[in-house]
Write an enzyme that holds these catalytic residues in place. Structure first.
Site, mmCIF file in Angstrom:
data_model
loop_
_atom_site.group_PDB
_atom_site.id
_atom_site.type_symbol
_atom_site.label_atom_id
_atom_site.label_comp_id
_atom_site.label_asym_id
_atom_site.label_seq_id
_atom_site.Cartn_x
_atom_site.Cartn_y
_atom_site.Cartn_z
ATOM 1 C CE1 TYR A 58 -1.729 5.609 1.296
ATOM 2 C CE2 TYR A 58 -1.971 3.487 -0.033
ATOM 3 C CZ TYR A 58 -1.360 4.302 1.126
ATOM 4 O OH TYR A 58 -0.192 3.950 1.475
ATOM 5 C CE LYS A 79 -3.694 -2.521 -3.030
ATOM 6 N NZ LYS A 79 -3.603 -1.148 -3.216
ATOM 7 C CG ASP A 128 -3.283 4.893 -8.168
ATOM 8 O OD1 ASP A 128 -2.906 3.768 -8.310
ATOM 9 O OD2 ASP A 128 -3.023 5.388 -6.811
HETATM 10 C C1 LIG Z 1 -2.721 -0.041 -2.698
HETATM 11 C C2 LIG Z 1 -2.556 1.319 -3.423
HETATM 12 C C3 LIG Z 1 -1.479 1.731 -3.587
HETATM 13 C C4 LIG Z 1 -0.226 1.816 -2.999
HETATM 14 O O1 LIG Z 1 0.198 0.413 -3.210
HETATM 15 P P1 LIG Z 1 1.648 -0.364 -2.273
HETATM 16 O O2 LIG Z 1 1.683 -1.647 -3.061
HETATM 17 O O3 LIG Z 1 0.639 -0.665 -0.917
HETATM 18 O O4 LIG Z 1 2.503 0.723 -1.903
HETATM 19 C C5 LIG Z 1 -1.511 3.046 -4.638
HETATM 20 N N1 LIG Z 1 -2.606 3.167 -5.096
HETATM 21 C C6 LIG Z 1 -3.851 2.884 -4.919
HETATM 22 C C7 LIG Z 1 -5.035 3.161 -5.508
HETATM 23 C C8 LIG Z 1 -3.811 1.568 -3.870
HETATM 24 O O5 LIG Z 1 -4.973 1.035 -3.641
#
Ligand SMILES: *Cc1c(COP(=O)(O)O)cnc(C)c1O
Length: 430
Positions: A148, A271, A243
């Protein structure tokens, strides 16, 4: 009794919320759709515990989906934000705190020359991809099934997290034109990636990956997988994007890059970097980052980007992590303690399971086979997970409400919290 009458129940709030907000929530997984039942409306949190609208306490294994690595309402983080609030909440001009946090990240992570701050992981990943495309002048990219990268259109193809939880195979609104540039590979299948790269070698801008996957449960990269991707990207002149929105500053101070010793060209954060406030970032090699406006022509902007209150929370969290490496040792110990003891309980009960754990990220899959990619994660007994989820919730332990999400541990978790969690698992009738 009387107090309970004054408080709204979760059921009442959820019904009311659905009258004004789609599904009653502002992010889909919160709605408990896959585990069933009523979502819990929280009112406050401190350390390792959440408190809901009825006053009930929960040991928290979501930690706001990752950011609260130090625990909730950390005294220093809150104090830093209070101090900034009195100086106004936003100026729309450069501020010194932006330099301070950018420098700190560049110090903590060796291959980040330049970094730009945004407000969500979605923005960070969306821009990293645009930048890779602008830099290489190519369109296609590879992403992995079950990973994701936020909800920008090109990533909503075979995505993990809520998309997997809700079982949405094709997201309406993502056009064919957009989706055709997204090439899908299987996680941990290096030969498969090599094949796709060879077949598309003149058109590939980037590979984007969760270098430890966390949005189909926690799945670590197999031996040599990340190294292999690094080699392929060098060979085909393709930008490697890690990511690290979930793993950055969590699986190690320097994220997956430090833990596994493999370095990407661009990295996205989110995060933990915001310490519970809406902060994310993308950064990497100067040669690539110089293509971003206003230096280059790859456009990206944000009215509230680098917001001073958000950055106050972020920089305080990062400084604490940078100055206290023992936090990572403690998180490792808590992770292994939980893994080892859950394993003993499940062995004793004769339940088929697999636990994947990387530091303070872990997940429990009811499956006898190894969990290495989306297919193996999806073949687990989701119904059993859902029943365990509700049993634990009743007993004051808050797991993510989906078998496809990682559990997050925080530094504030006590031995007592961990033992209570184990006791609650032990009391479940599998
Ligand atoms: C949470 C997450 C996102 C998206 O971040 P948001 O702040 O919710 O838009 C993208 N990549 C990874 C790996 C994530 O865990």
């Amino acid at each position: 009794m009387q107090e309970a009458n004054l408080l709204m129940s979760n059921k009442m709030l959820f019904e009311k919320a659905q009258g004004f907000i789609p599904g009653g929530v502002n992010s889909p997984v919160r709605a408990f759709k896959s585990v069933g039942g009523t979502p819990i409306f929280m009112k406050s949190a401190k350390g390792s515990k959440l408190v809901d609208c009825t006053g009930k306490e929960y040991i928290d294994f979501i930690n706001s989906w990752g950011p609260m690595i130090l625990g909730h309402a950390h005294t220093e983080v809150i104090a830093a934000m209070h101090k900034q609030v009195d100086l106004s909440t936003s100026y729309g001009t450069p501020t010194e705190i932006e330099i301070d946090i950018a420098k700190l990240v560049c110090d903590m992570i060796p291959n980040i020359d330049l970094i730009r701050f945004v407000s969500s992981g979605t923005e960070a990943c969306m821009t990293a991809l645009r930048l890779a495309r602008g830099y290489t002048n190519k369109s296609k990219f590879i992403k992995f099934e079950g990973n994701y990268h936020g909800h920008a259109d090109p990533f909503l193809v075979k995505a993990g997290s809520g998309v997997a939880t809700l079982g949405i195979s094709n997201v309406p609104g993502v056009t064919q034109g957009t989706a055709q540039d997204t090439l899908i590979a299987k996680y941990n299948d290096l030969a498969g990636v090599a094949e796709i790269m060879e077949a598309n070698k003149d058109e590939l801008a980037a590979i984007i990956i969760e270098p430890v996957a966390g949005n189909m449960g926690c799945i670590p990269p197999s031996e040599g997988f990340l190294q292999g991707l690094r080699k392929l990207c060098d060979q085909y002149n393709c930008v490697l994007i890690f990511d690290e929105v979930m793993t950055g500053f969590r699986v190690a101070k320097g994220g997956v890059q430090e833990r596994y010793g493999v370095y990407a060209d661009l990295v996205t954060y989110g995060k933990v970097i915001g310490g519970g406030m809406p902060v994310a970032a993308f950064g990497g090699k100067k040669e690539i980052m110089d293509h971003i406006a206003p230096v280059g022509n790859v456009y990206q902007a944000g009215t509230l980007s680098g917001n001073p209150i958000s950055l106050a929370a972020g920089i305080t969290t990062l400084k604490i992590l940078n100055d206290n490496p023992e936090i990572y040792t403690r998180l490792e110990e808590k992770g292994s303690y939980l893994k080892n003891n859950i394993s003993s309980i499940l062995d004793k009960k004769g339940v088929a399971y697999k636990i994947n754990q990387v530091g303070s990220m872990m997940s429990l899959h009811f499956n006898e086979n190894e969990i290495v990619d989306y297919d193996s994660a999806a073949a687990s007994d989701i119904d059993l997970f859902n029943r365990l989820f509700h049993h634990l919730l009743e007993n004051g332990v808050y797991l993510p409400p989906s078998a496809y999400e990682s559990w997050f541990l925080c530094d504030a978790l006590t031995d007592d919290d961990l033992n209570k969690t184990l006791e609650a698992i032990d009391n479940f009738k599998f």
